[in-house]
Design a protein around this motif. Structure first.
Motif, PDB file in Angstrom:
ATOM      1  N   THR A  31     -12.351 -71.343  -1.646  1.00  5.89           N
ATOM      2  CA  THR A  31     -10.976 -71.776  -1.381  1.00  5.89           C
ATOM      3  C   THR A  31     -10.952 -73.172  -0.767  1.00  5.89           C
ATOM      4  OG1 THR A  31     -10.319 -69.471  -1.021  1.00  5.89           O
ATOM      5  CG2 THR A  31      -8.820 -71.176  -0.233  1.00  5.89           C
ATOM      6  N   LEU A  32     -11.881 -73.448   0.141  1.00  3.58           N
ATOM      7  CA  LEU A  32     -11.962 -74.778   0.741  1.00  3.58           C
ATOM      8  C   LEU A  32     -12.305 -75.823  -0.314  1.00  3.58           C
ATOM      9  CD1 LEU A  32     -11.997 -76.662   3.174  1.00  3.58           C
ATOM     10  CD2 LEU A  32     -14.376 -75.983   3.596  1.00  3.58           C
ATOM     11  N   LEU A  33     -13.184 -75.467  -1.242  1.00  2.00           N
ATOM     12  CA  LEU A  33     -13.544 -76.394  -2.316  1.00  2.00           C
ATOM     13  C   LEU A  33     -12.339 -76.686  -3.207  1.00  2.00           C
ATOM     14  CD1 LEU A  33     -16.114 -77.866  -3.197  1.00  2.00           C
ATOM     15  CD2 LEU A  33     -16.516 -76.033  -4.845  1.00  2.00           C
ATOM     16  N   PHE A  89      -6.435 -81.763  -3.138  1.00  2.00           N
ATOM     17  CA  PHE A  89      -5.716 -82.628  -2.205  1.00  2.00           C
ATOM     18  C   PHE A  89      -6.507 -83.856  -1.769  1.00  2.00           C
ATOM     19  CE2 PHE A  89      -3.954 -78.328  -1.564  1.00  2.00           C
ATOM     20  CZ  PHE A  89      -2.635 -78.593  -1.921  1.00  2.00           C
ATOM     21  N   VAL A  90      -7.808 -83.877  -2.018  1.00  2.00           N
ATOM     22  CA  VAL A  90      -8.612 -85.032  -1.621  1.00  2.00           C
ATOM     23  C   VAL A  90      -9.054 -85.841  -2.835  1.00  2.00           C
ATOM     24  CG1 VAL A  90     -10.715 -85.800  -0.452  1.00  2.00           C
ATOM     25  CG2 VAL A  90      -9.420 -83.858   0.458  1.00  2.00           C
ATOM     26  N   VAL A  91      -9.620 -85.159  -3.831  1.00  2.00           N
ATOM     27  CA  VAL A  91     -10.131 -85.857  -5.013  1.00  2.00           C
ATOM     28  C   VAL A  91      -9.057 -86.678  -5.718  1.00  2.00           C
ATOM     29  CG1 VAL A  91     -11.121 -85.520  -7.317  1.00  2.00           C
ATOM     30  CG2 VAL A  91     -12.052 -84.271  -5.368  1.00  2.00           C
ATOM     31  N   LEU A 139      -8.638 -79.830 -12.466  1.00  2.00           N
ATOM     32  CA  LEU A 139      -9.127 -79.780 -11.087  1.00  2.00           C
ATOM     33  C   LEU A 139      -9.687 -78.404 -10.754  1.00  2.00           C
ATOM     34  CD1 LEU A 139      -6.248 -81.760  -9.326  1.00  2.00           C
ATOM     35  CD2 LEU A 139      -8.594 -82.534  -9.680  1.00  2.00           C
ATOM     36  N   ALA A 140      -8.993 -77.354 -11.187  1.00  2.00           N
ATOM     37  CA  ALA A 140      -9.474 -75.997 -10.931  1.00  2.00           C
ATOM     38  C   ALA A 140     -10.780 -75.736 -11.664  1.00  2.00           C
ATOM     39  CB  ALA A 140      -8.415 -74.982 -11.348  1.00  2.00           C
ATOM     40  N   SER A 141     -10.883 -76.203 -12.901  1.00  2.00           N
ATOM     41  CA  SER A 141     -12.115 -76.010 -13.679  1.00  2.00           C
ATOM     42  C   SER A 141     -13.286 -76.736 -13.020  1.00  2.00           C
ATOM     43  CB  SER A 141     -11.921 -76.523 -15.112  1.00  2.00           C
ATOM     44  OG  SER A 141     -10.906 -75.807 -15.777  1.00  2.00           O
ATOM     45  N   LEU A 142     -13.038 -77.944 -12.526  1.00  6.40           N
ATOM     46  CA  LEU A 142     -14.102 -78.688 -11.857  1.00  6.40           C
ATOM     47  C   LEU A 142     -14.541 -78.004 -10.573  1.00  6.40           C
ATOM     48  CD1 LEU A 142     -12.847 -82.368 -12.347  1.00  6.40           C
ATOM     49  CD2 LEU A 142     -14.836 -81.296 -13.418  1.00  6.40           C
ATOM     50  N   ALA A 143     -13.564 -77.563  -9.778  1.00  7.75           N
ATOM     51  CA  ALA A 143     -13.904 -76.887  -8.522  1.00  7.75           C
ATOM     52  C   ALA A 143     -14.726 -75.632  -8.782  1.00  7.75           C
ATOM     53  CB  ALA A 143     -12.630 -76.538  -7.750  1.00  7.75           C
ATOM     54  N   LEU A 144     -14.285 -74.833  -9.725  1.00  5.10           N
ATOM     55  CA  LEU A 144     -14.982 -73.593 -10.047  1.00  5.10           C
ATOM     56  C   LEU A 144     -16.337 -73.870 -10.693  1.00  5.10           C
ATOM     57  CD1 LEU A 144     -14.517 -70.551  -9.806  1.00  5.10           C
ATOM     58  CD2 LEU A 144     -13.427 -70.591 -12.052  1.00  5.10           C
ATOM     59  N   GLY A 145     -16.394 -74.883 -11.550  1.00  8.49           N
ATOM     60  CA  GLY A 145     -17.655 -75.233 -12.205  1.00  8.49           C
ATOM     61  C   GLY A 145     -18.680 -75.778 -11.233  1.00  8.49           C
ATOM     62  N   PHE A 146     -18.262 -76.652 -10.332  1.00  4.38           N
ATOM     63  CA  PHE A 146     -19.185 -77.206  -9.339  1.00  4.38           C
ATOM     64  C   PHE A 146     -19.720 -76.103  -8.435  1.00  4.38           C
ATOM     65  CE2 PHE A 146     -18.772 -82.021  -9.012  1.00  4.38           C
ATOM     66  CZ  PHE A 146     -18.435 -82.159 -10.342  1.00  4.38           C
ATOM     67  N   TYR A 147     -18.828 -75.245  -7.976  1.00  2.56           N
ATOM     68  CA  TYR A 147     -19.246 -74.166  -7.083  1.00  2.56           C
ATOM     69  C   TYR A 147     -20.259 -73.249  -7.765  1.00  2.56           C
ATOM     70  CZ  TYR A 147     -18.824 -69.947  -4.194  1.00  2.56           C
ATOM     71  OH  TYR A 147     -19.089 -68.840  -3.409  1.00  2.56           O
ATOM     72  N   THR A 148     -19.969 -72.838  -8.984  1.00  5.55           N
ATOM     73  CA  THR A 148     -20.839 -71.899  -9.688  1.00  5.55           C
ATOM     74  C   THR A 148     -22.149 -72.551 -10.099  1.00  5.55           C
ATOM     75  OG1 THR A 148     -18.824 -70.850 -10.536  1.00  5.55           O
ATOM     76  CG2 THR A 148     -20.888 -70.211 -11.568  1.00  5.55           C
TER      77      THR A 148
END
Length: 215
Positions: free
Chosen positions: A64-66, A72-74, A87-96
């Motif tokens: 959630t923080l990612l 809000f930052v990127v 943005l959601a795909s990048l956040a989820l992809g980076f995390y995984t």
């Protein structure tokens, strides 16, 4: 049943949204995970340090923080105007990718060291050895944990619904706000997630079976 039939277009859009974000973020995570795993086993110290920092940072950051950072930052610093889906795909992809990296690295460690030494004696570079010799042999070992990671990614995609991304969680929120009973809504959402996760499990079982035949 009425809640599904009366709002089937919204449910369909949510289902397609979940499948889409799962597919896109899976590709991002797989590509990044393999690259970072290569960094982790690289003979170049800066690459190993970067890979270790990547895995340590992302695996220990709440998803959630990612998402908050990416939404809000990127856009404020790097890419203004980027769509919530991207943005959601990048956040989820980076995390995984950090979890895929460790799964791939574990698979690489199962390949006998003599394979890499033989490749080097034939003049292969590190990247050639990794791409042509090590990774194909590590694939059989990596597939089972990758299946679990991608199933977890599918379920984690529900967080995107809280960030204006069209997916199943967003449909559930919409129906709840309109006063529909929460239990039938959750049942249909659960069925949709089961369809996706069973499809992922079936795909990986098929891949494992094919590799077993080729062994």
């Amino acid at each position: 049943m009425n809640v599904l039939l009366d709002h089937f277009p919204e449910f369909r859009n949510g289902f397609i949204g979940t499948v889409s974000i799962t597919a896109v973020s899976s590709v991002i995570a797989l590509v990044l995970g393999i690259v970072i795993a290569g960094f982790r086993v690289s003979p170049v110290p800066p690459l190993r340090l970067f890979g270790t920092a990547w895995v340590t940072l992302l695996r220990n950051t709440p998803l959630t923080l990612l998402f908050l950072v990416f939404f809000f930052v990127v856009p404020e610093i790097l890419f203004p105007g980027m769509s919530p889906f991207v943005l959601a795909s990048l956040a989820l992809g980076f995390y995984t990718s950090s979890f895929i990296c460790e799964a791939v690295r574990s698979g690489i460690s199962t390949v006998p060291l003599g394979q890499a030494e033989a490749a080097r004696s034939l003049g292969f570079t590190f990247s050639q050895t990794l791409r042509l010799i090590v990774l194909p042999q590590a694939t059989r070992t990596v597939l089972p944990p990758l299946s679990s990671i991608f199933i977890a990614l599918t379920k984690n995609s529900a967080i995107a619904g809280a960030f204006s991304v069209t997916e199943l969680f967003g449909w559930q929120t919409l129906m709840s706000e309109q006063g529909y009973a929460i239990i039938p809504i959750f049942c249909w959402v659960a069925v949709a997630y089961l369809v996706i996760t069973f499809a992922i499990s079936g795909l990986f079982r098929l891949l494992e079976r094919n590799l077993e035949v080729a062994r």
